[in-house]
Design an enzyme around this catalytic site. Structure first.
Site, PDB file in Angstrom:
ATOM      1  CB  ALA A   9      -0.732 -75.268 -31.695  1.00  0.00           C
ATOM      2  CG  ASN A  94       9.198 -64.822 -29.402  1.00  0.00           C
ATOM      3  OD1 ASN A  94       9.244 -65.732 -30.225  1.00  0.00           O
ATOM      4  ND2 ASN A  94       9.164 -65.053 -28.100  1.00  0.00           N
ATOM      5  CB  THR A 118       4.581 -63.074 -27.589  1.00  0.00           C
ATOM      6  OG1 THR A 118       3.492 -63.844 -28.090  1.00  0.00           O
ATOM      7  CG2 THR A 118       5.884 -63.548 -28.219  1.00  0.00           C
ATOM      8  CG  ASN A 119       7.992 -63.078 -22.005  1.00  0.00           C
ATOM      9  OD1 ASN A 119       7.685 -61.968 -21.587  1.00  0.00           O
ATOM     10  ND2 ASN A 119       7.777 -64.190 -21.311  1.00  0.00           N
ATOM     11  CG  HIS A 177       6.115 -59.816 -17.943  1.00  0.00           C
ATOM     12  ND1 HIS A 177       5.629 -60.342 -16.755  1.00  0.00           N
ATOM     13  CD2 HIS A 177       6.061 -60.830 -18.848  1.00  0.00           C
ATOM     14  CE1 HIS A 177       5.302 -61.615 -16.952  1.00  0.00           C
ATOM     15  NE2 HIS A 177       5.556 -61.932 -18.212  1.00  0.00           N
TER      16      HIS A 177
END
EC number: 1.1.1.37
Length: 314
Positions: A9, A94, A118-119, A177
């Site tokens: 979402a 996170n 997800t970072n 990343h």
């Protein structure tokens, strides 16, 4: 084949759901999960698009129904960056989200390939690995940090700078990343032939690629982070993994547990196949600038990884 998106979402998740509905092979099942009550509605919305991909949405605390029978799980759940935050600021929120979702993956679909979006990816992949290891189901060939956006950005920026056709430009990107851990190997960039850069161009391009996420965060002025381009990168990654799982040989860049030459996890080219990563491919010869950059990033990358390991193991 079944693909599950956890965090469906959110900004990345909704865009990814759309792209997967459009791009996945006919006959694929797509399961969308998010804690937000809107998620089944997102599934209904994309289900009206006429492609042979079946979509079902699930909301609530338990992702189990979305995960049952999944071959590939993509995790984009979590909070997005805001101006002034870096990816490590995201860690506090996170890390717990990724841990909880991976605990479910470990029980419901332990043999699935897992792509972490997800970072901070440098750290969340390490968290996922340790959770899977504790559950006794860790297979390093099947856990990936999705870093393909760094490749897409590099190819886009090089094509713009040099007036090339972006579809023909190839730029390897290795490392991690975030920030200095992202290293485009511009010495290996090619179209039909090798693309040459001045030292100034290399320095400027490298910096822009490393800070491209921040460029988007600032441009959106508090309204979000890189969601659309990230979704396209994740969709490309998903297609590559599924091709591999059906027996095709595909090369993709991803952040994986390798041979530990530089750090436990490292973004590099991998050959995908029936078991996820079939082979780690060599990163090739580095320029002096790149060699120096690799050595400079290693302490940061190792610290990011250790943060994730300690989060799970104390």
């Amino acid at each position: 084949m079944k693909v599950a998106v956890l965090g469906a979402a959110g900004g990345i998740g909704q865009a990814l759901a759309l792209l997967l509905k459009l791009q996945l092979p006919a006959g694929t099942n797509l399961a969308l999960y998010d804690i937000a009550p809107v998620t089944p509605g997102v599934a209904v919305d994309v289900s009206h698009i006429p492609t042979a991909v079946k979509v079902v949405g699930y909301a609530g605390e338990d992702p189990t129904p979305a995960l049952e029978g999944a071959n590939l799980v993509l995790i984009s759940a979590g909070v997005a960056r805001k101006p002034g935050m870096d990816r490590s600021d995201l860690f506090n929120i996170n890390a717990g989200i990724v841990r909880n979702l991976i605990e479910k993956v470990a029980t419901v679909c332990p043999t699935a390939c897992v792509g972490i979006i997800t970072n901070p990816v440098n750290t969340t992949v390490a968290i996922a690995a340790e959770v899977l290891k504790k559950a006794g189901v860790y297979d390093k060939r099947k856990l990936f940090g999705v870093t393909s956006l760094d490749v897409l950005r590099s190819e886009t920026f090089v094509a713009e700078l040099k007036g090339k056709d972006v579809n023909d430009v190839k730029v390897p990107v290795i490392g991690g990343h975030s920030g200095v851990t992202i290293l485009p190997l511009l010495s290996q960039a090619f179209e039909e032939d090798k693309i040459d850069f001045t030292a100034e161009e290399v320095a400027a391009l490298t910096k822009r690629i490393q800070n491209a996420g921040t460029e988007v965060v600032e441009a959106k002025a508090g309204g979000g982070s890189a969601t659309l381009s990230m979704a396209q990168a994740a969709a490309r990654f998903a297609r590559s993994v599924l091709k591999g799982l059906t027996g095709e040989q595909v090369v993709e860049y991803a952040y994986v547990e390798g041979n530990g030459e530089y750090a436990r996890f490292f973004a590099q080219p991998v050959r995908l196949g029936l078991n996820g990563v079939e082979e780690l491919l060599p990163i090739g010869t580095l320029s002096a600038y790149e060699e120096e950059a690799v050595q400079a990033m290693i302490p940061t990358l190792k610290a990011d990884i250790e943060l994730g390991e300690k989060f799970v193991n104390g």
